[in-house]
Design a protein around this motif. Structure first.
Motif, PDB file in Angstrom:
ATOM      1  N   SER A  46      38.334 -29.421  -7.794  1.00  0.00           N
ATOM      2  CA  SER A  46      37.798 -30.200  -6.675  1.00  0.00           C
ATOM      3  C   SER A  46      38.111 -29.598  -5.314  1.00  0.00           C
ATOM      4  CB  SER A  46      38.340 -31.637  -6.733  1.00  0.00           C
ATOM      5  OG  SER A  46      39.754 -31.642  -6.671  1.00  0.00           O
ATOM      6  N   GLN A  50      35.788 -25.482  -5.643  1.00  0.00           N
ATOM      7  CA  GLN A  50      34.659 -25.922  -4.817  1.00  0.00           C
ATOM      8  C   GLN A  50      34.651 -25.197  -3.471  1.00  0.00           C
ATOM      9  OE1 GLN A  50      34.140 -30.132  -4.739  1.00  0.00           O
ATOM     10  NE2 GLN A  50      32.167 -30.018  -3.698  1.00  0.00           N
ATOM     11  N   TYR A  53      33.229 -21.900  -4.156  1.00  0.00           N
ATOM     12  CA  TYR A  53      31.797 -22.078  -4.408  1.00  0.00           C
ATOM     13  C   TYR A  53      31.011 -22.053  -3.097  1.00  0.00           C
ATOM     14  CZ  TYR A  53      27.489 -24.635  -5.622  1.00  0.00           C
ATOM     15  OH  TYR A  53      26.182 -25.034  -5.776  1.00  0.00           O
ATOM     16  N   GLU A  54      31.521 -22.744  -2.095  1.00  0.00           N
ATOM     17  CA  GLU A  54      30.817 -22.806  -0.812  1.00  0.00           C
ATOM     18  C   GLU A  54      30.741 -21.436  -0.159  1.00  0.00           C
ATOM     19  OE1 GLU A  54      29.197 -25.335   0.109  1.00  0.00           O
ATOM     20  OE2 GLU A  54      29.969 -26.724  -1.406  1.00  0.00           O
ATOM     21  N   TYR A  89      29.888 -31.299  -7.947  1.00  0.00           N
ATOM     22  CA  TYR A  89      30.447 -30.029  -8.416  1.00  0.00           C
ATOM     23  C   TYR A  89      31.495 -30.229  -9.503  1.00  0.00           C
ATOM     24  CZ  TYR A  89      32.656 -25.453  -8.469  1.00  0.00           C
ATOM     25  OH  TYR A  89      33.153 -24.244  -8.880  1.00  0.00           O
ATOM     26  N   THR A  90      32.483 -31.079  -9.256  1.00  0.00           N
ATOM     27  CA  THR A  90      33.579 -31.226 -10.214  1.00  0.00           C
ATOM     28  C   THR A  90      33.091 -31.779 -11.550  1.00  0.00           C
ATOM     29  OG1 THR A  90      34.119 -33.389  -9.265  1.00  0.00           O
ATOM     30  CG2 THR A  90      35.347 -31.482  -8.442  1.00  0.00           C
TER      31      THR A  90
END
Length: 425
Positions: A46, A50, A53-54, A89-90
């Motif tokens: 989380s 994430q 990812y961004e 996402y999570t």
């Protein structure tokens, strides 16, 4: 024959039942319907994943984040939740991790019904993942392990496919390169190693061309220290009770010891890793016989050596061992059952030390030190036993058979021959 088939169907049904029940519990844990004592294991997904990812979706690696310590193809695992855009996402990551887990179980069940194999491997996977707890679904290692299991199961018949998968796995998290250490000499080695190198080089070049910072992980990984769960960390856990003036801090993405003599212990750990790989080289040069399970057995030994001597033994490292052990035990002739049982025991103790009683480990109190002594002791015992069994099966016993055969042939040649029509007086 019908009785054998019926027994196999019953065994498969039991494995699937255990898998469904235990994975339901794991999913309830990562979705926080059930609470496991200790730190929140899902924060890596989380928060850290994430965040990566961004950055990755902009077309570059996280160059300013020292916790990015993974080869370039790891970006594919971090970006994979984009395949499920209809959930957050999570949640998408947890679902994909569960699917990777299911894929491994399916591969082992399929392999276990083939000639020369059995369902022990599927049992090891079903139970081992459950023993490690929700950490399995909160790390991308389950995806890497799925690639590794597929590579090993493909190795016997399709060495080139094994090489491609091992090369891809190595670009996900390095350790799958160890899967190739036990490939038979000559053609199988040339095919698998060549395919692995071609895959790894090709993908690396593709990442270098398309995404800046593809090799930044090399510098970040080099600067890591001695993590509190590693074998070398036991020195400092004990030393803290004897006046050692060091500290425990979050460093380079893991909880590590910082202070006097830490660099020395880290260097010793690296030296042990070098010695372990020298042993693997000697084994490969002296091995005289390959059985159906030798490729998987050698991979298991290599991953055990890599894990046990590492400066870092994170909980998810046990997942690698469970996956490779499961492939070993899928072969009826494998002698890795005893060390595999030790790995399963170490996996459960790992769940107890992280996350359940991780605070005790960080504090170096008697409970924390005892947990690490047991877990790391089990890993050392499994490593030594696996090395011995591999050496015996592929080096010592074949040589003994050759000597026995040579002695028998020599005795036959020296024995007096019976008279024939041509030699009789």
């Amino acid at each position: 024959m019908m009785k054998y088939l019926k027994r196999g169907v019953v065994c498969v049904a039991r494995i699937l039942t255990v898998w469904v029940l235990t994975r339901t519990v794991l999913l309830l844990c990562v979705f926080k319907v059930l609470t496991v004592p200790g730190p929140d294991v899902t924060s890596d997904v989380s928060v850290i994943y994430q965040g990566w990812y961004e950055v990755l979706r902009t077309g570059t690696f996280p160059l300013d984040d020292v916790t990015w310590q993974y080869p370039p193809a790891a970006a594919l695992a971090i970006l994979s939740p984009a395949l499920l855009p209809f959930v957050d996402y999570t949640s998408a990551f947890f679902v994909l991790a569960c699917l990777a887990d299911a894929l491994v179980c399916g591969l082992l069940l399929y392999a276990g019904r083939r000639p020369g194999k059995c369902l022990r491997g599927a049992w090891v996977w079903a139970l081992g993942v459950a023993m490690l707890g929700p950490t399995v679904y909160a790390r991308y290692d389950v995806m890497v392990t799925a690639v590794a299991v597929a590579a090993l199961l493909a190795g016997a018949r399709h060495p080139r496919t094994m090489g491609v998968l091992a090369g891809f796995g190595a670009l996900l998290k390095v350790w799958p390169a160890l899967l190739l250490v036990g490939t038979p000499r000559a053609r199988a080695t040339r095919s698998s190693w060549g395919a692995a190198v071609a895959t790894a080089v090709g993908l690396t070049l593709a990442f270098l061309v398309t995404m800046p910072g593809a090799l930044a992980f090399l510098t970040f990984q080099r600067d890591r220290g001695t993590e509190v769960e590693s074998l070398g960390a036991l020195v400092f856990h004990v030393a803290r009770h004897l006046g050692w003036q060091g500290d425990v801090q979050l460093n380079y993405g893991s909880v590590e010891f910082l202070g006097p003599h830490v660099a020395l212990v880290s260097t010793v750990a690296q030296g042990l890793s070098v010695a372990a790989f020298c042993w693997l080289l000697v084994w490969r040069l002296r091995a005289r016989a390959w059985s159906a399970s030798t490729v998987a057995d050698a991979a298991f030994v290599a991953v055990l050596l890599f894990t046990t001597t590492s400066r870092v033994i994170s909980p998810q490292y046990l997942l690698w061992l469970v996956g490779v052990a499961a492939v070993c035990l899928a072969f009826r002739g494998s002698r890795m059952a005893p060390p595999a049982r030790l790995v399963l025991a170490a996996t459960f103790v790992t769940f107890l030390e992280f996350p359940v009683w991780f605070s005790h480990v960080v504090a170096s109190d008697p409970l924390g030190v005892a947990l690490l002594l047991v877990r790391n002791g089990l890993l050392v015992a499994a490593t030594l036993l696996a090395c011995r069994n591999l050496w015996r099966q592929t080096v010592s016993e074949p040589r003994a058979r050759e000597r026995t055969s040579a002695s028998a042939s020599e005795e036959v040649s020296r024995a007096p021959r019976a008279d024939t029509y041509a030699t009789a007086p």
